[in-house]
Design a protein around this motif. Structure first.
Motif, mmCIF file in Angstrom:
data_model
loop_
_atom_site.group_PDB
_atom_site.id
_atom_site.type_symbol
_atom_site.label_atom_id
_atom_site.label_comp_id
_atom_site.label_asym_id
_atom_site.label_seq_id
_atom_site.Cartn_x
_atom_site.Cartn_y
_atom_site.Cartn_z
ATOM 1 N N TRP A 222 31.247 2.016 13.292
ATOM 2 C CA TRP A 222 31.213 0.606 13.703
ATOM 3 C C TRP A 222 32.622 0.086 13.973
ATOM 4 C CZ3 TRP A 222 27.230 -1.301 15.767
ATOM 5 C CH2 TRP A 222 25.949 -1.040 15.301
ATOM 6 N N VAL A 223 33.581 0.457 13.112
ATOM 7 C CA VAL A 223 34.968 -0.003 13.315
ATOM 8 C C VAL A 223 35.481 0.479 14.660
ATOM 9 C CG1 VAL A 223 37.327 0.286 12.501
ATOM 10 C CG2 VAL A 223 35.518 -0.188 10.863
ATOM 11 N N LEU A 224 35.165 1.729 14.962
ATOM 12 C CA LEU A 224 35.602 2.316 16.221
ATOM 13 C C LEU A 224 34.993 1.570 17.401
ATOM 14 C CD1 LEU A 224 37.472 4.675 16.402
ATOM 15 C CD2 LEU A 224 35.522 6.168 16.761
ATOM 16 N N LEU A 225 33.700 1.291 17.296
ATOM 17 C CA LEU A 225 32.999 0.596 18.370
ATOM 18 C C LEU A 225 33.601 -0.796 18.571
ATOM 19 C CD1 LEU A 225 30.521 1.149 20.204
ATOM 20 C CD2 LEU A 225 29.209 -0.276 18.649
ATOM 21 N N ALA A 226 33.890 -1.463 17.435
ATOM 22 C CA ALA A 226 34.453 -2.810 17.523
ATOM 23 C C ALA A 226 35.840 -2.771 18.157
ATOM 24 C CB ALA A 226 34.525 -3.436 16.136
ATOM 25 N N ALA A 227 36.656 -1.798 17.747
ATOM 26 C CA ALA A 227 38.013 -1.684 18.289
ATOM 27 C C ALA A 227 37.946 -1.451 19.792
ATOM 28 C CB ALA A 227 38.751 -0.551 17.595
ATOM 29 N N ALA A 228 37.059 -0.549 20.210
ATOM 30 C CA ALA A 228 36.918 -0.268 21.641
ATOM 31 C C ALA A 228 36.457 -1.523 22.375
ATOM 32 C CB ALA A 228 35.935 0.878 21.854
ATOM 33 N N GLY A 229 35.497 -2.235 21.776
ATOM 34 C CA GLY A 229 34.991 -3.458 22.402
ATOM 35 C C GLY A 229 36.099 -4.476 22.598
ATOM 36 N N PHE A 230 36.949 -4.606 21.562
ATOM 37 C CA PHE A 230 38.044 -5.584 21.663
ATOM 38 C C PHE A 230 39.015 -5.185 22.772
ATOM 39 C CE2 PHE A 230 42.346 -6.914 20.450
ATOM 40 C CZ PHE A 230 42.160 -8.284 20.538
#
Lengths: 320, 454
Positions: A222-230
């Protein structure tokens, strides 16, 4: 000489009118110098003229809906034109600039096709597919079939394409530039980090008998997905980064909490941790062998926990 | 594990549950069809069967467990009077719901003459699946025990008559043969070749002279007329205990106490006998010594497509599953070894096979949320002492406690040998309802017995 520009919602110029006279009129009627097709604009709405001091002034000529500065709420009868802030009449944005309006210096063009990022993207893509293919191969214990490899690899590639395509489209809509390579690199780096983490977690679970990285894989994902999204949002537009960061963080926290809740509910229903115990070839062991007595010492300590569980779980006198 | 062609003991109980009653309907249909067959096919009735049938009904009972709130039967079984003052024997599993949840159920008897009334539960014997109830009947005829059977002197092949109320169809009698005690059984049971049907649980089985030899208890699932009786001496002993006890104990606590005591004795006798080594490839693996384990072997050598790793396994299980409640059968002890050797897999792929084979699994005895605490595991690389001849192991120990039974745990011990990348032994040792110290001692012996000879 001045230019009167009609802007889109995204502040792009959609039409531009050259005014040579010292005065110009703007409105819906055909007797204007600049005609605006907006039902909320009066037939004669604004008069633009040069005052005694030489400043250009926009003046409301008695419209019903009035004249505003872009973003402002106060209805204005007169506006001193500065060439930067657009003026709103009805639902239309106008910008008035003098011929002498200073423009940005010429930007140096980047080469059309950048070799380094393209090469990097290719290498990352190969890395991702390589890690996936090798993992599949090392986990394959049945008959060898091409579809075992092709289906997941095609799946990864199409998912990546859809993801990057969506961000490219958003970028194109909101910033006018698609920034395909930037978006692709963000997605590739994220995906590679994801697959490498999987490999490392598996190694840690076996070599160091450390289960936590496997158990909390979902948090990392999830952290990875959020970082990519940002980063994608940042590529689309650099305005309001704090807001974007805040929204992404809130969504991330919500996702992690929901998944944690789901897992704890599943655990309370089954009483089993949903983690696989992974094995690798014996050569990968990184910790020394535990002495048998010490091992059974740990096992004996487990008993206190079990007994604590029991006293916690003991049913009331109503039974069952 | 795939079920082997003939599974060892632990057969179906012969109480009628709701589902049992539904199956009864299908069974009845078959009987109706069979009634059209020529009359000459019916077996000849012997004189003693008739005389037994004539005398039995006043001494036989149907024992019903009723839902206290609804007043309807939740299960039915049989029972028989053994004293003039209204003491009767039945199975523990017939009255288990009442014994464990007296606030939700009540116990009732129905006699052949149509009389019925409350029955009170006086004592239970969990290990032998027996219970003693008292009913409000005085000076009624009753059954006596067969002295030869109690002393174990009954000749094999003796004609026996089993009685009860199968499927709530009315009292009936079925004829069969005495085959002596069941072999490979931890609990003593009589092997009776005769038909026992659901509902006959707790009924008596008598000799031609009308003396009780055993109590109907279960049948072999998948067998034909293979039925089991509890020897009469356990019933006589329980009856004696009832005479000696001042007042009936708290039965729920008594069930827990008997369970812990029985499992303790079982694991002590297991520890005393211990393990013997059996060879699997270069490995020596511990197999249980006691006679009440049955072992089966399995191989994947003949599979299609040709397996990429050969797996030869042995699976030993005990018949020590015990009926504790209608949703809790605390099961057998299991020892499983799989020798895995690569055919054309690399070391990683072999490790993937081993991963699949070594996931810890605690045997399920009943619904988790009602009976068990959450599972806790510990995992490490272990070297057994002394290390010569003993391969390094990857060991996973998973355990959970029983919510209600202090001192009882389920344990699953899994060990994978780590001495070679191209072959390994996956050993699993599952202990249900075991004392923690017993489990640790047995587990330690188990790990120490894992050896490699190259």
């Amino acid at each position: 000489m001045i230019w009167i520009e009609i802007l889109s919602r995204h502040r792009d110029v959609t039409a531009r009118f050259r005014i040579v006279d010292a005065e110009a009129s703007i409105g819906r009627g055909y007797d204007n110098d600049v005609i605006v097709d907006d039902p909320y604009v009066a037939a004669r709405h604004v008069r633009v003229f040069r005052d005694e001091g030489g400043q250009w002034i926009a003046e409301d000529t008695g419209s019903a809906n009035g004249m505003f500065l872009d973003g402002g709420r106060a209805r204005l009868a007169r506006i001193v034109v500065d060439g930067r802030q657009p003026i709103r009449i009805g639902q239309t944005l106008l910008r008035i600039r003098e011929a002498g309006h200073a423009v940005d210096p010429e930007r140096l063009a980047r080469p059309q096709w950048q070799v380094f990022p393209a090469l990097l993207a290719a290498v990352l893509m190969l890395g991702i597919l390589g890690v996936a293919a090798v993992s599949l191969w090392l986990g394959q214990t049945d008959e060898v079939r091409a579809s075992t490899y092709l289906t997941p690899l095609l799946g990864i590639s199409s998912l990546l394409l859809i993801w990057v395509g969506s961000w490219t489209l958003l970028s194109r809509i909101f910033s006018g530039r698609s920034r395909f390579l930037d978006n692709l690199l963000i997605a590739l780096v994220g995906l590679l980090a994801f697959s490498l983490y999987g490999v490392l977690a598996q190694y840690a679970a076996y070599a160091w008998t450390w289960q936590a990285p496997v158990t909390y894989f979902y948090v990392f994902a999830w952290v990875l997905l959020a970082a990519a999204g940002f980063l994608h949002l940042r590529t689309v537009g650099r305005s309001r980064l704090w807001l974007k960061g805040g929204v992404v963080t809130v969504l991330l926290a919500a996702a992690i909490v929901v998944q944690m809740l789901q897992r704890s509910e599943a655990f309370s229903l089954s009483g089993r941790e949903n983690t696989a115990r992974l094995l690798l070839p014996p050569a990968f062991r990184a910790v020394p062998l535990q002495d048998e007595t010490a091992f059974f010492g740990e096992i004996a300590r487990l008993r206190a926990k079990l007994d604590a569980d029991r006293s916690k779980a003991r049913p009331g006198p109503a039974g069952g | 594990m795939r079920p082997a062609p003939a599974r060892p003991a632990g057969g179906g109980r012969v109480t009628v549950w709701f589902a049992g009653a539904m199956r009864g309907l299908a069974w009845m249909l078959i009987i109706i069809v069979a009634a059209g067959a020529p009359a000459g096919a019916a077996p000849e009735r012997t004189a003693s069967a008739e005389s037994i049938y004539a005398q039995a009904p006043p001494r036989l009972l149907q024992i019903r467990t009723l839902v206290a709130g609804a007043g309807r039967q939740a299960s039915i079984g049989s029972g028989f009077l053994v004293s003039a003052d209204g003491l009767a024997i039945t199975n523990y599993h017939v009255v288990s719901q009442f014994a464990l949840e007296p606030q939700n159920y009540r116990l009732e008897y129905a006699a052949a003459d149509g009389s019925r009334g409350e029955a009170s539960l006086l004592a239970v014997d969990l290990a032998n699946d027996l219970a003693v109830v008292r009913i409000d009947k005085h000076d009624a005829p009753f059954f006596s025990f067969n002295a030869a059977a109690i002393e174990g002197g009954l000749p094999k092949g003796e004609r026996l008559y089993s009685m009860g109320n199968p499927l709530d169809l009315g009292f009936s009698i079925s004829e069969g043969t005495y085959n002596g005690p069941v072999e490979h059984s931890y609990n003593e049971r009589i092997h009776f070749t005769g038909a026992l049907n659901p509902g006959m649980s707790g009924g008596p089985t008598v000799t031609a002279d009308d003396l009780v030899v055993g109590v109907n208890v279960s049948t072999q699932r998948g067998g034909q007329l293979v039925s089991f009786l509890v020897p009469a001496r356990f019933a006589a002993a329980l009856l004696q205990r009832v005479h000696d006890q001042a007042s009936p104990p708290d039965l729920r606590a008594e069930v827990a106490r008997q369970l812990v005591a029985w499992r303790g004795a079982l694991y002590r006798s297991f520890e005393q006998e211990g393990f013997r080594a059996s060879a699997l490839g270069p490995y020596r693996a511990p197999e249980a010594k006691p006679g009440w384990f049955t072992c089966w072997g399995q191989t994947n050598a003949g599979d299609t497509p040709k397996p990429r790793a050969s797996i030869d396994s042995t699976n030993c299980s005990s018949d020590t599953s015990l009926f504790v409640a209608s949703d809790l059968n605390i099961g057998a002890i299991q020892i499983n070894h799989s020798h895995v050797r690569t055919v054309d897999l690399n070391q990683f792929q072999l490790a993937a096979v081993l991963t699949r084979l070594s996931q810890p699994r605690l045997a399920v005895g009943g619904p988790y949320r009602k009976w068990y605490t959450p599972e806790r595991c510990h995992e490490d690389f272990v070297s057994a002492a002394p290390p010569d001849g003993r391969p390094p192991l990857r060991v996973i120990w998973c355990a959970r406690a029983y919510r209600e039974f202090d001192g009882l745990y389920d344990v699953a011990l899994t060990a994978v040998t780590q001495d070679d990348g191209s072959e390994a032994l996956v050993s699993r040792f599952n202990l249900q309802a075991v004392g923690y110290d017993d489990a640790m001692a047995l587990g330690r012996h188990f790990l120490e017995a894992l050896q490699v000879v190259r």
